[in-house]
Scaffold this active site. Structure first.
Site, mmCIF file in Angstrom:
data_model
loop_
_atom_site.group_PDB
_atom_site.id
_atom_site.type_symbol
_atom_site.label_atom_id
_atom_site.label_comp_id
_atom_site.label_asym_id
_atom_site.label_seq_id
_atom_site.Cartn_x
_atom_site.Cartn_y
_atom_site.Cartn_z
ATOM 1 N N ASP A 29 -4.381 24.959 4.778
ATOM 2 C CA ASP A 29 -4.766 24.012 5.829
ATOM 3 C C ASP A 29 -4.314 22.599 5.491
ATOM 4 O O ASP A 29 -3.897 21.834 6.378
ATOM 5 C CB ASP A 29 -6.283 24.020 6.036
ATOM 6 N N ALA A 30 -4.381 22.241 4.220
ATOM 7 C CA ALA A 30 -3.939 20.901 3.796
ATOM 8 C C ALA A 30 -2.445 20.739 4.034
ATOM 9 O O ALA A 30 -1.987 19.681 4.491
ATOM 10 C CB ALA A 30 -4.275 20.677 2.323
ATOM 11 N N VAL A 31 -1.684 21.784 3.748
ATOM 12 C CA VAL A 31 -0.228 21.744 3.975
ATOM 13 C C VAL A 31 0.060 21.586 5.465
ATOM 14 O O VAL A 31 0.942 20.814 5.860
ATOM 15 C CB VAL A 31 0.438 23.019 3.421
ATOM 16 N N THR A 32 -0.685 22.306 6.291
ATOM 17 C CA THR A 32 -0.511 22.202 7.744
ATOM 18 C C THR A 32 -0.760 20.779 8.225
ATOM 19 O O THR A 32 0.030 20.218 9.000
ATOM 20 C CB THR A 32 -1.477 23.158 8.471
ATOM 21 N N ASP A 66 5.455 24.368 8.312
ATOM 22 C CA ASP A 66 5.063 25.418 9.250
ATOM 23 C C ASP A 66 5.297 26.803 8.656
ATOM 24 O O ASP A 66 4.618 27.764 9.017
ATOM 25 C CB ASP A 66 5.862 25.254 10.544
ATOM 26 N N GLY A 70 1.877 29.326 6.119
ATOM 27 C CA GLY A 70 1.713 30.748 6.401
ATOM 28 C C GLY A 70 2.036 31.610 5.199
ATOM 29 O O GLY A 70 1.357 32.614 4.928
ATOM 30 N N ARG A 74 -0.573 34.174 3.221
ATOM 31 C CA ARG A 74 -0.286 35.592 2.937
ATOM 32 C C ARG A 74 -0.410 35.889 1.455
ATOM 33 O O ARG A 74 -0.938 36.936 1.061
ATOM 34 C CB ARG A 74 1.103 35.947 3.456
ATOM 35 N N ASP A 87 -2.601 26.043 13.042
ATOM 36 C CA ASP A 87 -1.146 25.956 12.944
ATOM 37 C C ASP A 87 -0.521 25.812 14.330
ATOM 38 O O ASP A 87 0.332 24.947 14.554
ATOM 39 C CB ASP A 87 -0.609 27.207 12.240
ATOM 40 N N ASP A 91 1.347 22.470 15.834
ATOM 41 C CA ASP A 91 2.749 22.599 16.239
ATOM 42 C C ASP A 91 2.983 21.853 17.545
ATOM 43 O O ASP A 91 4.006 21.184 17.732
ATOM 44 C CB ASP A 91 3.127 24.069 16.438
#
Length: 219
Positions: A29-32, A66, A70, A74, A87, A91
């Site tokens: 979530d932080a990366v998003t 993006d 993900g 995974r 996400d 976007d």
């Protein structure tokens, strides 16, 4: 069209980086959130000033988040409805910032209201194209159609054209014509994709209604 092949390639390339972020304790979530923030900043700070080359460099660095988030989910076995929702929502924010930044340029120093309108149409049509699929799926339809210009195509065409057009500031002549051409391509392609999806949803809904009606009669 690009989603199928490009996503698989970059997923393999970015897997080691995603694994490193996991080891560092960074959450998907932080990366998003960081990725979206970077794209928005790059688009709304650089594009309205006509700094298309550097703006595209910044956006490109962050747009790969993006795929990274993900990939991380995974690897962690944490794929969730919340992650997919966040996400997808962000976007739309990132896409809006890119075309919004271009619209601001043409409304201001770019001094071209026609291209400003085209950029706004690209922004709006991109949102509606995404909405048609999400809405169709929410009422139980598969929306099985590969549109002419989906999100990956919109981003690649727009960012490549922006980056190359930015070389005009480094003395490359006439290359700035690429951006208007790209915007028209994205606008027309998005309209075609929207029509494709509407037709698909209409057909699938008619088929689903016919099956339901047949089942009701049989009962």
């Amino acid at each position: 069209m690009l989603n199928k092949y490009a996503r698989a390639f970059f997923t393999r390339v970015l897997t080691p980086f995603a694994a490193l972020l996991i080891r560092l304790g960074v959450s998907p979530d932080a990366v998003t959130l960081i990725g979206t923030g970077g794209v928005v900043a790059g688009a709304l700070v650089f594009y309205p000033q006509g700094e298309f080359f550097w703006g595209t460099i910044v956006i490109t660095l962050f747009v790969f988040s993006d795929l990274v988030d993900g990939n991380m989910a995974r690897q962690l076995g944490r794929s969730s409805r919340w992650g997919a929702f966040l996400d997808s929502t962000l976007d739309r924010v990132a896409d809006s910032a890119i075309f919004g930044g271009l619209a601001l340029w043409y409304a201001g120093r770019g001094d071209d209201l026609a291209l400003c309108a085209v950029a706004i149409f690209c922004l709006a049509s991109g949102q509606v194209v995404s909405y048609t699929k999400a809405r169709g799926e929410s009422i139980g339809l598969p929306v099985n159609v590969n549109g002419l210009v989906e999100r990956a195509e919109r981003l690649v065409i727009s960012l490549v054209a922006c980056g190359l057009s930015g070389l005009h500031t480094f003395g490359v002549p006439h290359i700035d014509i690429l951006l208007p051409i790209a915007l028209w391509i994205v606008a027309v392609g998005s309209l075609v994709t929207l029509i494709q999806r509407v037709i698909t949803v209409r057909r699938e809904s008619a088929e689903a209604d016919a099956v339901a009606a047949g089942g009701g009669e049989a009962g």
